[in-house]
Design a protein around this motif. Sequence first.
Motif, PDB file in Angstrom:
ATOM      1  N   GLY A 177      12.135   6.965  -7.696  1.00 51.81           N
ATOM      2  CA  GLY A 177      11.469   7.678  -8.780  1.00 51.81           C
ATOM      3  C   GLY A 177      12.087   9.024  -9.102  1.00 51.81           C
ATOM      4  N   PRO A 178      11.685   9.610 -10.231  1.00 50.89           N
ATOM      5  CA  PRO A 178      12.286  10.856 -10.714  1.00 50.89           C
ATOM      6  C   PRO A 178      12.014  12.073  -9.838  1.00 50.89           C
ATOM      7  N   ARG A 188       0.830  -1.212   0.000  1.00 47.15           N
ATOM      8  CA  ARG A 188       0.000   0.000   0.000  1.00 47.15           C
ATOM      9  C   ARG A 188       0.864   1.261   0.000  1.00 47.15           C
ATOM     10  N   LEU A 189       1.911   1.275   0.828  1.00 42.91           N
ATOM     11  CA  LEU A 189       2.788   2.440   0.887  1.00 42.91           C
ATOM     12  C   LEU A 189       3.527   2.647  -0.433  1.00 42.91           C
ATOM     13  N   LEU A 190       3.991   1.560  -1.032  1.00 44.02           N
ATOM     14  CA  LEU A 190       4.696   1.662  -2.309  1.00 44.02           C
ATOM     15  C   LEU A 190       3.773   2.175  -3.409  1.00 44.02           C
ATOM     16  N   LYS A 191       2.523   1.710  -3.384  1.00 46.85           N
ATOM     17  CA  LYS A 191       1.560   2.171  -4.375  1.00 46.85           C
ATOM     18  C   LYS A 191       1.369   3.685  -4.282  1.00 46.85           C
ATOM     19  N   THR A 192       1.315   4.204  -3.046  1.00 50.22           N
ATOM     20  CA  THR A 192       1.181   5.653  -2.851  1.00 50.22           C
ATOM     21  C   THR A 192       2.431   6.384  -3.339  1.00 50.22           C
ATOM     22  N   LEU A 193       3.615   5.858  -3.010  1.00 48.48           N
ATOM     23  CA  LEU A 193       4.871   6.489  -3.428  1.00 48.48           C
ATOM     24  C   LEU A 193       5.022   6.472  -4.946  1.00 48.48           C
ATOM     25  N   ARG A 250       9.373   4.200  -8.608  1.00 52.94           N
ATOM     26  CA  ARG A 250       8.932   3.654  -9.899  1.00 52.94           C
ATOM     27  C   ARG A 250       8.717   2.149  -9.763  1.00 52.94           C
ATOM     28  N   GLN A 251       7.651   1.652 -10.375  1.00 52.73           N
ATOM     29  CA  GLN A 251       7.476   0.201 -10.483  1.00 52.73           C
ATOM     30  C   GLN A 251       7.834  -0.205 -11.904  1.00 52.73           C
ATOM     31  N   LEU A 252       8.795  -1.095 -12.032  1.00 53.88           N
ATOM     32  CA  LEU A 252       9.296  -1.520 -13.321  1.00 53.88           C
ATOM     33  C   LEU A 252       8.432  -2.651 -13.887  1.00 53.88           C
ATOM     34  N   PRO A 253       8.555  -2.945 -15.183  1.00 56.05           N
ATOM     35  CA  PRO A 253       7.800  -4.065 -15.755  1.00 56.05           C
ATOM     36  C   PRO A 253       8.042  -5.383 -15.031  1.00 56.05           C
ATOM     37  N   SER A 254       9.218  -5.523 -14.407  1.00 59.59           N
ATOM     38  CA  SER A 254       9.522  -6.740 -13.635  1.00 59.59           C
ATOM     39  C   SER A 254       8.774  -6.784 -12.314  1.00 59.59           C
ATOM     40  N   ARG A 255       8.018  -5.696 -12.017  1.00 60.28           N
ATOM     41  CA  ARG A 255       7.276  -5.526 -10.763  1.00 60.28           C
ATOM     42  C   ARG A 255       8.190  -5.238  -9.583  1.00 60.28           C
ATOM     43  N   ARG A 256       9.463  -4.985  -9.864  1.00 59.54           N
ATOM     44  CA  ARG A 256      10.375  -4.521  -8.828  1.00 59.54           C
ATOM     45  C   ARG A 256      10.284  -3.002  -8.723  1.00 59.54           C
TER      46      ARG A 256
END
Length: 252
Positions: A68-69, A46-51, A58-64
């Motif tokens: 972020g910029p 949940r926290l990562l989704k907010t960030l 950033r969430q990469l295509p690998s889901r890692r």
Amino acid sequence: MTQPAQGVQTVTRALELLDRIADHGEPVTVSSLATESGLPLPTAHRLLKTLVALGYVRQLPSRRYSLGPRLIRLGEHAGRALGAAAHPFLTRLVDSTGETANLAMRESDMVVYVAQVPSRHAMRMFTEIGRRVLPHCTGVGKAMLSQLPDDEVKSLVQRTGMPALTDRTITDLGALLADLELIRARGWAEDNGEQEIGVRCLAVPVLGTGIAAALSVSGPEARITPEAGRRIGPALIEIAAEFAESVNTIEA
């Protein structure tokens, strides 16, 4: 009365996740972040989704996840502010040593120069503000590494490698750890032509501020001799301590 406390706890947890991502130096999974931070997996997610939504992660295509910029802008502003605060102290270093004085900060696994006052000599050292360098071969980098536990140093250099920039660059982990132990005992780091042939640099960490930063003096080996180093090192320690006190006063 419990809501503000919960809000503060949420901010603390989010900032810890940012620190964990930065420490990894490479994209990391949510499960690893949850395990390392001690957070329940749903909370970390949940926290990562907010960030991610705010641009701090950033969430990469690998889901890692990686930083972020939006943090770049914050880092640039923080670097400029700290550089402006350091300017009078760098000027004092130039006045007392005759050589170029620098301020650098750790940025993830790299070191970035954020302020400089040049020497008045015709032959002098110059480093571009914003330049990023590896920590194992620079005075400022080794000064900051000396403040980390050996295990963290090992993890960092495993990520960055220890390439040889000159024939004097330390490329062996054991030799680097021994040098860091000497730095801790002596109080200042030395770069004896390890990044650039003919250039010598002395540096000290800025202690007690919570900021991974270092002050340095750099110049040609012909002028920054071992004898000069024994004079410059204590001067660096003294001025860095005064700079740290001024930073803490501003923050207070």
